[in-house]
Design a protein around this motif. Structure first.
Motif, PDB file in Angstrom:
ATOM      1  N   TRP A  49      -2.799  42.528  57.128  1.00 17.93           N
ATOM      2  CA  TRP A  49      -1.509  42.700  57.778  1.00 17.93           C
ATOM      3  C   TRP A  49      -0.692  41.451  57.481  1.00 17.93           C
ATOM      4  CZ3 TRP A  49      -0.441  47.364  59.581  1.00 17.93           C
ATOM      5  CH2 TRP A  49      -1.492  48.210  59.897  1.00 17.93           C
ATOM      6  N   GLU A 100      -3.448  38.933  59.806  1.00 20.33           N
ATOM      7  CA  GLU A 100      -4.567  39.631  60.444  1.00 20.33           C
ATOM      8  C   GLU A 100      -5.283  40.362  59.322  1.00 20.33           C
ATOM      9  OE1 GLU A 100      -5.210  43.411  63.321  1.00 20.33           O
ATOM     10  OE2 GLU A 100      -3.875  41.863  64.110  1.00 20.33           O
ATOM     11  N   GLU A 149      -8.710  42.757  58.120  1.00 23.60           N
ATOM     12  CA  GLU A 149      -9.660  43.726  58.650  1.00 23.60           C
ATOM     13  C   GLU A 149     -10.733  44.040  57.614  1.00 23.60           C
ATOM     14  OE1 GLU A 149      -6.604  46.270  61.482  1.00 23.60           O
ATOM     15  OE2 GLU A 149      -7.386  47.179  59.659  1.00 23.60           O
ATOM     16  N   THR A 170     -13.946  46.874  57.186  1.00 21.24           N
ATOM     17  CA  THR A 170     -14.678  48.026  57.711  1.00 21.24           C
ATOM     18  C   THR A 170     -16.143  47.876  57.354  1.00 21.24           C
ATOM     19  OG1 THR A 170     -14.228  49.302  55.712  1.00 21.24           O
ATOM     20  CG2 THR A 170     -12.702  49.585  57.548  1.00 21.24           C
ATOM     21  N   LEU A 224     -14.974  48.318  62.749  1.00 24.42           N
ATOM     22  CA  LEU A 224     -13.920  47.545  62.127  1.00 24.42           C
ATOM     23  C   LEU A 224     -13.932  46.146  62.731  1.00 24.42           C
ATOM     24  CD1 LEU A 224     -11.305  47.749  60.320  1.00 24.42           C
ATOM     25  CD2 LEU A 224     -10.103  48.320  62.424  1.00 24.42           C
ATOM     26  N   ASP A 225     -13.916  45.139  61.872  1.00 25.89           N
ATOM     27  CA  ASP A 225     -13.819  43.760  62.323  1.00 25.89           C
ATOM     28  C   ASP A 225     -12.428  43.234  61.978  1.00 25.89           C
ATOM     29  OD1 ASP A 225     -16.458  43.550  63.288  1.00 25.89           O
ATOM     30  OD2 ASP A 225     -17.201  43.109  61.281  1.00 25.89           O
ATOM     31  N   LYS A 226     -11.762  42.622  62.961  1.00 20.21           N
ATOM     32  CA  LYS A 226     -10.425  42.065  62.767  1.00 20.21           C
ATOM     33  C   LYS A 226     -10.471  40.566  62.995  1.00 20.21           C
ATOM     34  CE  LYS A 226      -7.980  46.111  64.531  1.00 20.21           C
ATOM     35  NZ  LYS A 226      -6.954  46.564  65.485  1.00 20.21           N
ATOM     36  N   HIS A 242      -7.868  36.901  62.929  1.00 20.13           N
ATOM     37  CA  HIS A 242      -6.538  36.292  62.896  1.00 20.13           C
ATOM     38  C   HIS A 242      -6.669  34.935  62.226  1.00 20.13           C
ATOM     39  CE1 HIS A 242      -4.770  39.193  65.790  1.00 20.13           C
ATOM     40  NE2 HIS A 242      -6.040  39.271  66.180  1.00 20.13           N
TER      41      HIS A 242
END
Length: 88
Positions: free
Chosen positions: A29, A54, A56, A58, A66-68, A70
């Motif tokens: 993102w 951000e 991500e 999978t 899903l791991d996010k 920042h």
């Protein structure tokens, strides 16, 4: 924010400890204002006055989801360099 050599060491550490993957994210993102979440590289909050990425990842198999993460823009750039080095 720590200077670049310290950030590079932190990025290597999170890759080696597998807190952040060394592979390319499945989704990135773009830059936007921070939401106050801790940066996954330097661990400092990314404030609304700073820009963040951000990212991500999978995963499937035994633990789908899903791991996010920042990251400050500078921390993202350093992580990108270090992950490419780690992949050889």
């Amino acid at each position: 924010m720590p200077d670049e050599p310290i950030l590079r060491e932190k990025a290597r550490s999170v890759i080696q400890s597998r807190k952040l993957p060394a592979r390319r994210p499945d989704r990135i993102w773009g830059c936007g204002p921070g939401v106050g979440a801790a940066c996954s590289v330097c661990e400092l909050p990314v404030t609304k006055d700073e820009l963040e990425f951000e990212i991500e990842f999978t995963h499937d198999g035994d633990n789908p989801g899903l791991d996010k993460f920042h990251l400050h823009t500078q921390c993202f750039a350093v992580w990108e360099m270090e992950r490419k080095t780690a992949l050889g």
